[in-house]
Scaffold this motif. Structure first.
Motif, PDB file in Angstrom:
ATOM      1  N   ASP A  74       0.844  -1.182   0.000  1.00 45.03           N
ATOM      2  CA  ASP A  74       0.000   0.000   0.000  1.00 45.03           C
ATOM      3  C   ASP A  74       0.887   1.242   0.000  1.00 45.03           C
ATOM      4  O   ASP A  74       1.981   1.224   0.562  1.00 45.03           O
ATOM      5  CB  ASP A  74      -0.864  -0.061   1.264  1.00 45.03           C
ATOM      6  CG  ASP A  74      -1.815   1.100   1.349  1.00 45.03           C
ATOM      7  OD1 ASP A  74      -1.588   1.984   2.211  1.00 45.03           O
ATOM      8  OD2 ASP A  74      -2.759   1.138   0.548  1.00 45.03           O
ATOM      9  N   TYR A  75       0.387   2.316  -0.624  1.00 42.30           N
ATOM     10  CA  TYR A  75       1.196   3.543  -0.731  1.00 42.30           C
ATOM     11  C   TYR A  75       1.590   4.110   0.628  1.00 42.30           C
ATOM     12  O   TYR A  75       2.629   4.726   0.770  1.00 42.30           O
ATOM     13  CB  TYR A  75       0.429   4.595  -1.531  1.00 42.30           C
ATOM     14  CG  TYR A  75       1.302   5.715  -2.039  1.00 42.30           C
ATOM     15  CD1 TYR A  75       2.360   5.458  -2.887  1.00 42.30           C
ATOM     16  CD2 TYR A  75       1.078   7.028  -1.652  1.00 42.30           C
ATOM     17  CE1 TYR A  75       3.176   6.467  -3.348  1.00 42.30           C
ATOM     18  CE2 TYR A  75       1.883   8.057  -2.103  1.00 42.30           C
ATOM     19  CZ  TYR A  75       2.938   7.769  -2.956  1.00 42.30           C
ATOM     20  OH  TYR A  75       3.740   8.779  -3.395  1.00 42.30           O
ATOM     21  N   TYR A  76       0.727   3.860   1.616  1.00 37.82           N
ATOM     22  CA  TYR A  76       0.987   4.429   2.940  1.00 37.82           C
ATOM     23  C   TYR A  76       1.792   3.506   3.841  1.00 37.82           C
ATOM     24  O   TYR A  76       2.008   3.813   5.008  1.00 37.82           O
ATOM     25  CB  TYR A  76      -0.334   4.836   3.605  1.00 37.82           C
ATOM     26  CG  TYR A  76      -0.811   6.195   3.122  1.00 37.82           C
ATOM     27  CD1 TYR A  76      -0.740   7.309   3.963  1.00 37.82           C
ATOM     28  CD2 TYR A  76      -1.291   6.375   1.832  1.00 37.82           C
ATOM     29  CE1 TYR A  76      -1.150   8.558   3.526  1.00 37.82           C
ATOM     30  CE2 TYR A  76      -1.697   7.616   1.385  1.00 37.82           C
ATOM     31  CZ  TYR A  76      -1.626   8.706   2.230  1.00 37.82           C
ATOM     32  OH  TYR A  76      -2.016   9.935   1.799  1.00 37.82           O
ATOM     33  N   HIS A 123      -0.021  15.125  -4.469  1.00 38.25           N
ATOM     34  CA  HIS A 123       0.787  14.122  -3.788  1.00 38.25           C
ATOM     35  C   HIS A 123       0.642  14.332  -2.284  1.00 38.25           C
ATOM     36  O   HIS A 123       1.105  15.338  -1.748  1.00 38.25           O
ATOM     37  CB  HIS A 123       2.262  14.224  -4.200  1.00 38.25           C
ATOM     38  CG  HIS A 123       3.106  13.179  -3.524  1.00 38.25           C
ATOM     39  ND1 HIS A 123       4.243  13.482  -2.823  1.00 38.25           N
ATOM     40  CD2 HIS A 123       2.940  11.839  -3.433  1.00 38.25           C
ATOM     41  CE1 HIS A 123       4.765  12.352  -2.337  1.00 38.25           C
ATOM     42  NE2 HIS A 123       3.981  11.345  -2.689  1.00 38.25           N
ATOM     43  N   LEU A 124      -0.062  13.387  -1.647  1.00 43.71           N
ATOM     44  CA  LEU A 124      -0.291  13.406  -0.198  1.00 43.71           C
ATOM     45  C   LEU A 124      -1.082  14.636   0.258  1.00 43.71           C
ATOM     46  O   LEU A 124      -1.315  14.825   1.438  1.00 43.71           O
ATOM     47  CB  LEU A 124       1.046  13.357   0.566  1.00 43.71           C
ATOM     48  CG  LEU A 124       1.992  12.186   0.248  1.00 43.71           C
ATOM     49  CD1 LEU A 124       3.340  12.417   0.931  1.00 43.71           C
ATOM     50  CD2 LEU A 124       1.409  10.855   0.703  1.00 43.71           C
ATOM     51  N   ASP A 162       6.244   5.514 -13.639  1.00 41.56           N
ATOM     52  CA  ASP A 162       5.507   5.280 -14.887  1.00 41.56           C
ATOM     53  C   ASP A 162       5.167   3.802 -15.043  1.00 41.56           C
ATOM     54  O   ASP A 162       4.075   3.446 -15.483  1.00 41.56           O
ATOM     55  CB  ASP A 162       6.325   5.748 -16.099  1.00 41.56           C
ATOM     56  CG  ASP A 162       6.525   7.253 -16.093  1.00 41.56           C
ATOM     57  OD1 ASP A 162       5.782   7.940 -15.366  1.00 41.56           O
ATOM     58  OD2 ASP A 162       7.419   7.733 -16.811  1.00 41.56           O
ATOM     59  N   HIS A 218       4.721   1.703 -12.626  1.00 41.33           N
ATOM     60  CA  HIS A 218       3.632   1.440 -11.674  1.00 41.33           C
ATOM     61  C   HIS A 218       2.300   1.948 -12.244  1.00 41.33           C
ATOM     62  O   HIS A 218       1.284   1.268 -12.179  1.00 41.33           O
ATOM     63  CB  HIS A 218       3.955   2.126 -10.341  1.00 41.33           C
ATOM     64  CG  HIS A 218       3.083   1.660  -9.204  1.00 41.33           C
ATOM     65  ND1 HIS A 218       3.084   2.245  -7.969  1.00 41.33           N
ATOM     66  CD2 HIS A 218       2.172   0.654  -9.137  1.00 41.33           C
ATOM     67  CE1 HIS A 218       2.217   1.621  -7.179  1.00 41.33           C
ATOM     68  NE2 HIS A 218       1.653   0.657  -7.864  1.00 41.33           N
ATOM     69  N   TYR A 274      -6.673   2.343  -6.412  1.00 40.70           N
ATOM     70  CA  TYR A 274      -5.463   2.233  -5.582  1.00 40.70           C
ATOM     71  C   TYR A 274      -5.451   3.413  -4.609  1.00 40.70           C
ATOM     72  O   TYR A 274      -5.694   4.558  -5.016  1.00 40.70           O
ATOM     73  CB  TYR A 274      -4.217   2.258  -6.473  1.00 40.70           C
ATOM     74  CG  TYR A 274      -2.917   2.006  -5.737  1.00 40.70           C
ATOM     75  CD1 TYR A 274      -2.492   0.711  -5.498  1.00 40.70           C
ATOM     76  CD2 TYR A 274      -2.130   3.071  -5.302  1.00 40.70           C
ATOM     77  CE1 TYR A 274      -1.301   0.466  -4.819  1.00 40.70           C
ATOM     78  CE2 TYR A 274      -0.942   2.839  -4.625  1.00 40.70           C
ATOM     79  CZ  TYR A 274      -0.529   1.534  -4.390  1.00 40.70           C
ATOM     80  OH  TYR A 274       0.652   1.297  -3.728  1.00 40.70           O
ATOM     81  N   ASN A 275      -5.178   3.132  -3.350  1.00 41.08           N
ATOM     82  CA  ASN A 275      -5.268   4.182  -2.336  1.00 41.08           C
ATOM     83  C   ASN A 275      -4.034   5.095  -2.327  1.00 41.08           C
ATOM     84  O   ASN A 275      -2.977   4.725  -1.849  1.00 41.08           O
ATOM     85  CB  ASN A 275      -5.460   3.543  -0.960  1.00 41.08           C
ATOM     86  CG  ASN A 275      -5.563   4.587   0.135  1.00 41.08           C
ATOM     87  OD1 ASN A 275      -5.967   5.731  -0.119  1.00 41.08           O
ATOM     88  ND2 ASN A 275      -5.179   4.222   1.338  1.00 41.08           N
ATOM     89  N   LEU A 276      -4.227   6.298  -2.858  1.00 34.87           N
ATOM     90  CA  LEU A 276      -3.140   7.286  -2.848  1.00 34.87           C
ATOM     91  C   LEU A 276      -3.343   8.299  -1.740  1.00 34.87           C
ATOM     92  O   LEU A 276      -2.617   9.280  -1.643  1.00 34.87           O
ATOM     93  CB  LEU A 276      -3.085   8.003  -4.198  1.00 34.87           C
ATOM     94  CG  LEU A 276      -2.552   7.178  -5.377  1.00 34.87           C
ATOM     95  CD1 LEU A 276      -2.807   7.903  -6.676  1.00 34.87           C
ATOM     96  CD2 LEU A 276      -1.071   6.891  -5.214  1.00 34.87           C
ATOM     97  N   GLY A 277      -4.374   8.060  -0.922  1.00 37.79           N
ATOM     98  CA  GLY A 277      -4.649   8.984   0.165  1.00 37.79           C
ATOM     99  C   GLY A 277      -5.857   9.847  -0.139  1.00 37.79           C
ATOM    100  O   GLY A 277      -6.244  10.011  -1.298  1.00 37.79           O
ATOM    101  N   PRO A 278      -6.455  10.410   0.925  1.00 38.29           N
ATOM    102  CA  PRO A 278      -7.705  11.160   0.765  1.00 38.29           C
ATOM    103  C   PRO A 278      -7.569  12.409  -0.107  1.00 38.29           C
ATOM    104  O   PRO A 278      -8.548  12.865  -0.699  1.00 38.29           O
ATOM    105  CB  PRO A 278      -8.084  11.531   2.203  1.00 38.29           C
ATOM    106  CG  PRO A 278      -6.835  11.358   3.003  1.00 38.29           C
ATOM    107  CD  PRO A 278      -6.031  10.303   2.323  1.00 38.29           C
TER     108      PRO A 278
END
Lengths: 203, 191
Positions: free
Chosen positions: A45-47, B42-43, B88, B90, B171-175
Motif C-alpha cells: 500500500d502507498y501508505y 501528492h499526499l 511510470d 507502476h 489504488y489508495n493514494l490517500g484522501p
C-alpha cells in the motif's frame, strides 16, 4: 594461486574452501531474500512505511549480489573447483554443470534487468547510503516500448525461472544426501573438515 | 417521382449541411503542438504533473454553427510520462491504467456550446480503464489564423477533473489524491 597451509580458504580437489562456501550461502540468502522482498514490496500500500524502504533495500542488496556474483564467477573460472565425487554419474555431472551455469547466468540477467528498470530515466541507484551506481547502460526499446517495461518483464520472468532452477538445485542436493548418501551436500556445509566422510561410506 | 427526388435532395442537403461547412482540423501531433497533461495532488502537499506522449485526434469547427463542432482524441495509455521510470511503470500496471488490458483511452464529443468571453463547454464520452463516462470539459478558444507556412490553424485548451474511482482506479493514494485534473492544449491544422 594462494595456498595457505592448514587454512582451507581455497578449494581443494576434495572439498570447497571456506570462502567458496561462505559466498555460496550468502548468495542463497540474497536470492531468497530478494525474491521474497521483491514479491512483497510490489504489492504494498502507498501508505506502508516499507513502500520506499523495501525497494531501497532490494536495489542495494541486488547491487551487492552483483559484485559477489562477479567475484564468485571470477574465482570459479580462475581457481579449480573440487573434483566431482567418483560416485557421480556422467549424466549427473553434466546436469549439475548446466544447472550451475544457468544459475549464474540468471542471477546476472535478473540484476542487470533490475538495474535497467531503475536507471531507465537516467537516475542512479543508491546502494544503502554508501555509494551510487550511475545510469550508464541503456537499451533501445522495441517500437516505442519503454525500457523499464521491457526490463521489468525480463526481471520478473527470469526471477521465476531462477526460483524453479533453485528448486531443482535443492532437489539434486537432497537426492545426493538422502538417496545416494554421498558427501555432495556435506562438503558445501562443512568447509573445515579436511575430508568429509559419511558413516554410510565407512561401512 | 421528380417531387420525391427533389425532396430527398433537400433533406440530404439539410442533414449534411453542418458537416459540409465545418472546417476539419487534424491535431498537430507531428509537430507536437498538442499536449495532454494530468495533475494530481501528492499526499495533499504538492502537485504531481505528467503527460501522455502519444495520442492522435481531430476536430471540426464551424464559426457559423459552433454547436456542430466535433472532437475525437485517442490516447495511447502506455505513453504516460511522469518523469520517473519506476513510477511510470507502476502507473502502467494493474494498480492504475492496466495498459496491457486497456491500451487506449478515447474521448468522443457529444455536444459543444460556445459561452461568453471566448469560452466553451465541451461534453463527450471518455473511455478510460475500460470505463466509459460522460465528462464536461471547460474549453478556451486560444486563437486561430494563418500560419507562416501556408496553412491555417486553430487552438483549443481544455480542463476537466476526474474522480479516479469513477473509472475503476481505486489504488489508495490517500484522501487528498482521489481526483486527477486533466488538461488539454491542442492545435489543429485545417485540412
Amino acid at each position: 594461486m594462494i595456498r595457505l597451509k592448514n587454512m582451507p580458504i581455497n578449494n581443494r580437489p576434495t572439498h570447497w574452501g571456506w570462502l567458496a562456501v561462505l559466498m555460496h550461502w550468502s548468495t542463497a540468502l540474497c536470492v531468497f531474500g530478494l525474491f521474497t522482498l521483491g514479491l512483497w514490496m510490489t504489492g504494498l500500500d502507498y501508505y506502508s512505511p516499507w513502500y520506499k524502504q523495501g525497494p531501497w533495500i532490494h536495489k542495494s542488496i541486488g547491487v551487492l549480489l552483483l559484485l559477489l556474483t562477479l567475484l564468485r564467477l571470477f574465482m570459479r573460472l580462475s581457481l579449480k573447483a573440487p573434483l566431482p565425487l567418483e560416485s557421480h554419474k556422467s549424466g549427473e555431472r553434466m546436469a549439475a554443470k548446466a544447472t550451475h551455469m544457468l544459475l549464474y547466468a540468471l542471477i546476472l540477467i535478473i540484476i542487470m534487468s533490475g538495474y535497467l528498470i531503475s536507471t531507465a530515466d537516467g537516475r542512479s541507484i543508491e546502494v544503502f547510503s554508501w555509494f551510487s551506481v550511475p545510469a550508464t547502460i541503456t537499451i533501445t526499446g522495441i517500437q516505442g516500448e519503454a525500457q523499464e517495461e521491457l526490463a521489468g518483464s525480463l526481471h520478473w520472468y527470469s526471477a521465476c525461472i531462477l526460483m524453479g532452477l533453485v528448486g531443482l538445485h535443492i532437489l539434486g542436493a537432497l537426492k545426493h544426501h538422502i538417496v545416494d548418501k554421498d558427501t555432495t551436500l556435506l562438503r558445501m556445509l562443512r568447509p573445515y573438515a579436511n575430508k568429509v566422510i559419511r558413516k554410510s561410506q565407512l561401512k | 417521382m421528380k417531387q420525391i427526388y427533389r425532396t430527398a435532395i433537400v433533406v440530404l442537403a439539410l442533414v449534411f449541411a453542418p458537416l459540409s461547412f465545418a472546417d476539419n482540423y487534424k491535431v498537430d501531433v507531428k509537430g507536437a503542438h498538442a499536449f495532454i497533461q494530468f495533475k494530481i495532488k501528492h499526499l495533499g502537499y504538492s502537485w504531481l504533473t505528467g503527460r501522455f506522449n502519444t495520442f492522435d485526434g481531430q476536430f471540426s469547427y464551424d464559426e457559423k454553427n459552433p454547436s456542430a463542432s466535433k472532437v475525437t482524441i485517442d490516447i495511447d495509455t502506455a505513453s504516460i510520462d511522469s518523469n520517473h521510470a519506476e513510477r511510470d511503470k507502476h502507473l502502467r500496471g494493474k494498480d492504475f491504467l492496466n495498459v496491457s488490458k486497456f491500451p487506449k483511452a478515447t474521448f468522443v464529443s457529444t455536444s459543444f456550446k460556445n459561452l461568453d468571453g471566448g469560452k466553451a463547454e465541451l461534453k463527450g464520452e471518455l473511455t478510460l480503464h475500460g470505463v466509459t463516462k460522460m465528462i464536461t470539459i471547460d474549453v478556451d478558444h486560444v486563437g486561430h489564423g494563418k500560419d507562416p507556412w501556408g496553412g491555417y490553424r486553430r487552438g483549443l485548451a481544455g480542463t476537466t477533473t476526474l474522480k479516479l474511482k469513477d473509472f475503476g482506479i481505486d489504488y489508495n493514494l490517500g484522501p487528498a489524491s482521489t481526483e486527477v485534473e486533466l488538461s488539454f492544449g491542442i492545435e489543429g491544422i485545417r485540412q
